[in-house]
Structures are given as structure tokens and as C-alpha cells.
Write an enzyme that holds these catalytic residues in place. Structure first.
Site, PDB file in Angstrom:
ATOM      1  N   LYS A 121       0.603 -36.679  19.002  1.00 45.58           N
ATOM      2  CA  LYS A 121      -0.086 -35.873  20.009  1.00 45.58           C
ATOM      3  C   LYS A 121      -1.414 -36.490  20.427  1.00 45.58           C
ATOM      4  CE  LYS A 121       2.267 -31.571  19.166  1.00 45.58           C
ATOM      5  NZ  LYS A 121       3.133 -32.012  18.034  1.00 45.58           N
TER       6      LYS A 121
HETATM    7  C1  LIG Z   1       4.603 -31.944  18.258  1.00 46.41           C
HETATM    8  C2  LIG Z   1       5.406 -32.774  17.327  1.00 46.41           C
HETATM    9  C3  LIG Z   1       6.777 -33.025  17.551  1.00 46.41           C
HETATM   10  C4  LIG Z   1       7.550 -32.414  18.694  1.00 46.41           C
HETATM   11  O1  LIG Z   1       7.165 -32.904  19.960  1.00 46.41           O
HETATM   12  P1  LIG Z   1       7.543 -32.098  21.276  1.00 46.41           P
HETATM   13  O2  LIG Z   1       6.865 -32.813  22.372  1.00 46.41           O
HETATM   14  O3  LIG Z   1       6.991 -30.702  21.073  1.00 46.41           O
HETATM   15  O4  LIG Z   1       9.021 -32.085  21.396  1.00 46.41           O
HETATM   16  C5  LIG Z   1       7.442 -33.858  16.657  1.00 46.41           C
HETATM   17  N1  LIG Z   1       6.816 -34.395  15.589  1.00 46.41           N
HETATM   18  C6  LIG Z   1       5.505 -34.170  15.342  1.00 46.41           C
HETATM   19  C7  LIG Z   1       4.891 -34.768  14.142  1.00 46.41           C
HETATM   20  C8  LIG Z   1       4.757 -33.370  16.194  1.00 46.41           C
HETATM   21  O5  LIG Z   1       3.464 -33.149  15.935  1.00 46.41           O
END
Ligand SMILES: *Cc1c(COP(=O)(O)O)cnc(C)c1O
Length: 536
Positions: A121
Site C-alpha cells: 500500500k
Molecule cells: C491491502 C492488501 C492486500 C489486498 O489488496 P487489494 O488492493 O485490497 O485487493 C493484499 N495483501 C496485503 C498485505 C495488503 O495490505
């Protein structure tokens, strides 16, 4: 220069359109509760393969983002500066390096966790934080302190994603951020990652209660019109268009990195024959949606594979054409920074199942709405502006059904359109652990690798669907040290395994660092309001 069609934005749910990029980013959600989309997906320049092949991540990011952001809104030099500042915080000079994980099936891992909080993120939130600051600076030029436009970002976290938001917004002018977490219910490392950020604009609120209590309070704050307009509450959750946009870049970057590692000139016939499969551990469908944009722009992708854990609403959709919430025991957050105001249907997840990959524990996927809009447009309309309008109406109908009945079904044509680009796999906790073990044990000739549980969900799905004839790139969404409990569970039986091997330098001593936390003794909105009123 007039913004092109791909540089203007519309809502997924109906008529409103012609929004600027800035409006889409600052509003987050359209007034009709729809999500913002560009009027058109831009095509790549005809010489993109040769012209982009040797660019750095930052240069590539500038080129991709420019297709969606008019220079009349953000002049080229400013955008370059925003990009450079956003990725200067990454530890790897490649920003998102590609690793050849297993040779026998051409399996690659795209490591997205080299940002400040060790999770994917960061790629989007580092950029979004800088964008917020940029837009506010411009609005506030020459204004006195009393007249300044300020934003208060409020979110709830069960630990996984709060830190990425905090690191994206720390020290940003005219932005303050309040992140609620349930006191004592986040892991010590997660707590420390959030609360040791001492910038004056960052506030962690530890609530005596559960994650759901925190989430409820945040929803109520957004629903409180007076409070909301007084504090100008800001949304940075995963439906923000800028987050999707920033994530498109690494699909292109990984493609060129692969060609380089294979020694293929970008315009050679061998290179032009390559079709990639991307496998993406998926929760709210933001990460993989960025892949859909990359594919639609012209990146040679044969399939995008959605990998889910036991919270498998997307996998069930791609099997059946039915999008259906299921009752499940109370659970967890997944990117629950903020609920989607005024929209119960796509609200953040209450009642998902708890798994070893908590950032993917969702009941419904908020960004899936964007894909559904494209599928409705393609399968049920003649296209053009009329088709776009009609797609919005169809989508709004589906979302209403979801809200009232907890489910809706699409036609065979819509499902077929979806299956052309997407596959899906569901991976259990047991398979997740087995996958972490298998790659730690390694195979003859392969180096051991420690996967985090989210990444392992992707790899388990990748192995099921890969073949030696295709190149598979699976996305790694977190560093294993962030999810130590699952990694320890998987690996403790190996003699010689020790968690300290996994722990990055940056985490060492973190627990002893100075912290700043506001405590709230009851899960009560008035107590949280009091903190915000005092500190915003
Ligand atoms: C947010 C997240 C996801 C999922 O991503 P999306 O964009 O919500 O599908 C997967 N793995 C981790 C570690 C995350 O923080």
C-alpha cells in the site's frame, strides 16, 4: 491544453461526469456513491515498447500518470517532482524489484514491499499523501491561517494498513490524520509502527473496544454532516482513484524488467510474442484492478488471476456469475481505512472470516464496482456515451440489489466478458502455510525464500495455474516480518529457523522507541470527537 478524455472523470453510477483529476482525488467517492473512472482508458503511444523500455521506475511512473492527469492540472515538472519524492522513501533503487522465484515454471515474484511500512500500500499512499499536500498548498496560496483549506483524515485499522496511511501523510501541511485502533488488539510491531511516528499532524487513538467499534465510530463521524463539514474529513481508502492509478505503474515496470532479465530487446519478435500472467492476492480488488487498466491500455497480459483466501466472494463470482455476501462470523479489517460514506453496500467489511491473510479478509470488494461497470458497458451496451450512461444505470441496479438482498447475478455475457481477462483461485489457510513451508524448504538449485501469508496465497494460486510455456508474475504484497505469527506457525518446525532472520533492521528496537498515543476509555463517538476537536 484541454484535458483529454482519459484525463477527465465520471462516476460509475450514473450521470455525473467531467470531474477533474483533483476533484476525483479529493472527493474520493462521487455524490451518487459511485466510484470515479476516467472517461476513457488511454492507449499507449505507438512506440511505447522502445521508448519506455529503459526508463527508471520514476520515469515510467511519470509517463503512465501523464496519460491520466492533464498538465493543465499538474504541470509536468510538478508531477515529476511528486513522483520523485514519493519513491525516494523506498529502500530498493528499483522501487518494485522482480525476483525469479522458481525456475522450472517461469515463476516470478514482484516485490512491492520496499516502502516505509513494508507493505504494497505504500506504493500508492506515498504518492497520495504528496498529492493531497500539493492540492492543498495550491488552494491555500497566499491565504491567512484562518482561511486555509485543511483536511482531517480519519480511519480505523486493526493494524495492517493504518501505518501505510500514517507514513503517507506524516508531516504533510494542512492535513491531519487520526487513526483509531482497538487498544491491545493489534500486534506489538503493528502498534509500534503507527505510534512511533511523532510528527505533529499524526494522531493514534487507542480505543478500549474492538476493531468493529473503531470502524463504527469512523462511519458515524463521516455520517455526521456538521462534524464532517467543519473538519473536512478526507478519504484515502482503497477506492481513491489515485491509489489505483499509482499501482498501474508496476505492471509496466515488471514487464520491462522481465524482458531485460531474459535479454530480449523490447521490439524483438520474441519479446512481442510474450504474454504475461499476473497473479494478485486480492481483497478490495484495487491492486488487480490496476492490472486490468494496464492490460486495457495495451500491456500484453493473457490473464489476471484473482487469488482469494476463505473470503472468496470474488472467486465465487468468477465461478458462477453471482456476487453474493455470505453470513460469516465476526472478523477483521481489510484496508478498512475508511468506510464508504453513505453506502452500506460497499462499506468496509464487518463479518468477514478471520484468516492468516487478514489484509484480504473482506465481505465485499469495494473496487470491484469499477470492473463491473466496464463489463456491463462491454456486454450490455453499444458503447459510446450512451453506453456509458446505460452501464451506470445497470451498475446502480446491481449495487441496490446488493444493498437490499446481499446479492445480485449478472448475465452470461457479462460473466464471459469477465472471464476473458480474469481467472480466480481460492486458497485455504492450510495451503497458505504449506506454500510458505515449500518455498522455505526450497528445491534443489533454488534459494529458500520466506513468503508472507498474503503473498503465499498468490503463489499457491500461481502454481495451480502456471505452465512452463508462460511467464507468471505473482505480486508480493507484504514483507514476512509484518505477519510474524503466520510465518512462525509455518516455519517453527524447521530446525535452524529463527524469526530474527526475517526481521529487517528497521524493525529492530522499534518496540523501545518513544510513542505517542491518545487513549479513549470507551468506544464512544463523543470521546473520539473530543480528541479530534482538541488536536486537529
Ligand atoms: C491491502 C492488501 C492486500 C489486498 O489488496 P487489494 O488492493 O485490497 O485487493 C493484499 N495483501 C496485503 C498485505 C495488503 O495490505
Amino acid at each position: 491544453m484541454e484535458p483529454s478524455r482519459s484525463q477527465q472523470y465520471r462516476s460509475t453510477r450514473g450521470g455525473s461526469k467531467g470531474f477533474t483529476f483533483e476533484a476525483a482525488v479529493l472527493k474520493g467517492l462521487a455524490d451518487d456513491s459511485g466510484l470515479f473512472l476516467p472517461h476513457a482508458i488511454p492507449a499507449l503511444p505507438s512506440d511505447w515498447r522502445s521508448a519506455w523500455a529503459h526508463l527508471s521506475f520514476q520515469e515510467l511512473a511519470f509517463n503512465v500518470l501523464s496519460l491520466y492527469i492533464s498538465p493543465s492540472e499538474i504541470p509536468a515538472d510538478d508531477l515529476k517532482d511528486l513522483v520523485h519524492r514519493s519513491y525516494a522513501t523506498f529502500r530498493d533503487s528499483d522501487v518494485t524489484p522482480l525476483r525469479h522465484l522458481r525456475k522450472k515454471d517461469n515463476l516470478y515474484l514482484l516485490e512491492l514491499f520496499h516502502g516505509p511500512t513494508f507493505a504494497f500500500k505504500d506504493v500508492a499512499l506515498q504518492f497520495l499523501g504528496n498529492l493531497f499536500e500539493y492540492f492543498l498548498k495550491r488552494k491555500n496560496q497566499g491565504k491567512s491561517d484562518a482561511d486555509r483549506h485543511k483536511i482531517t483524515v480519519v480511519g480505523a485499522t486493526s493494524g495492517d494498513t493504518g501505518s501505510a496511511a500514517i507514513y503517507g501523510l506524516r508531516n504533510k501541511e494542512d492535513v491531519s490524520v487520526f487513526i483509531l485502533h482497538p487498544r491491545g488488539r493489534v500486534s506489538p510491531i503493528q502498534e509500534a509502527q503507527m505510534t512511533t511516528v511523532l510528527d505533529a499532524n499524526v494522531h493514534n487513538i487507542a480505543v478500549e473496544g474492538t476493531f468493529d467499534d473503531c470502524q463504527d465510530i469512523v462511519k458515524q463521524l463521516f455520517g455526521d454532516a456538521d462534524f464532517n463539514s467543519k473538519y473536512n474529513l478526507g478519504a484515502i481508502n482503497s477506492i481513491n482513484w489515485a491509489r489505483i492509478l499509482a499501482q498501474i505503474v508496476y505492471y509496466f515496470h515488471s514487464y520491462f524488467t522481465l524482458l531485460r532479465s531474459l535479454g530480449l530487446p523490447p521490439t524483438s519478435p520474441e519479446a512481442e510474442r510474450i504474454q504475461l500472467r499476473y497473479v494478485v492476492p486480492t481483497g478490495n480488488f484495487g491492486d488487480i484492478l490496476a492490472g486490468y487498466y494496464a492490460k486495457s491500455m495495451g500491456l500484453p497480459v493473457s490473464k489476471l488471476i484473482v487469488a482469494t483466501n476463505a473470503n472468496d466472494i470474488l472467486n465465487r463470482f468468477f465461478q458462477s456469475g453471482r456476487y453474493e455476501k455470505k453470513e460469516a462470523p465476526a472478523g477483521h479489517e481489510a484496508d478498512g481505512q475508511l468506510p464508504q460514506a453513505a453506502d452500506g453496500a460497499a462499506a468496509a467489511p464487518d463479518g468477514a472470516k478471520e484468516t492468516l491473510s487478514p489484509a484480504m479478509d473482506i465481505l465485499v470488494s469495494s473496487n470491484f464496482e469499477r470492473l463491473l461497470w466496464y463489463l456491463a458497458g462491454e456486454a450490455e451496451t453499444e458503447g459510446g456515451e450512451e453506453g456509458a450512461q446505460k452501464a451506470g444505470e445497470i451498475l446502480a441496479g446491481w449495487m441496490n440489489e446488493l444493498k437490499t438482498n446481499g446479492r445480485f447475478a449478472v448475465s452470461d455475457k457479462v460473466l464471459e466478458a469477465g472471464r476473458r481477462d480474469f481467472g480466480s483461485e481460492r486458497v485455504s489457510d492450510e495451503q497458505t502455510l504449506e506454500t510458505i513451508q515449500a518455498f522455505y524448504a526450497g528445491e534443489p538449485g533454488e534459494n529458500p525464500y520466506i513468503l508472507d501469508p498474503h503473498t503465499a496465497v498468490g503463489i499457491a494460486a500461481a502454481i495451480r495455474t502456471s505452465s512452463p510455456e508462460t511467464y507468471t508474475i505473482s505480486l508480493s504484497t507484504a514483507h514476512p516480518a509484518k505477519f510474524s505469527a503466520a510465518v512462525d506457525t509455518a516455519l517453527k518446525k524447521f530446525p535452524g529457523y529463527n524469526f530474527d532472520q526475517v526481521l529487517p533492521e528497521e524493525f529492530k528496537g522499534l518496540l523501545e522507541k518513544e510513542k505517542r498515543i491518545e487513549y479513549v476509555q470507551r468506544a464512544d463517538i463523543s470521546l473520539v470527537k473530543e480528541v479530534i476537536e482538541r488536536l486537529a
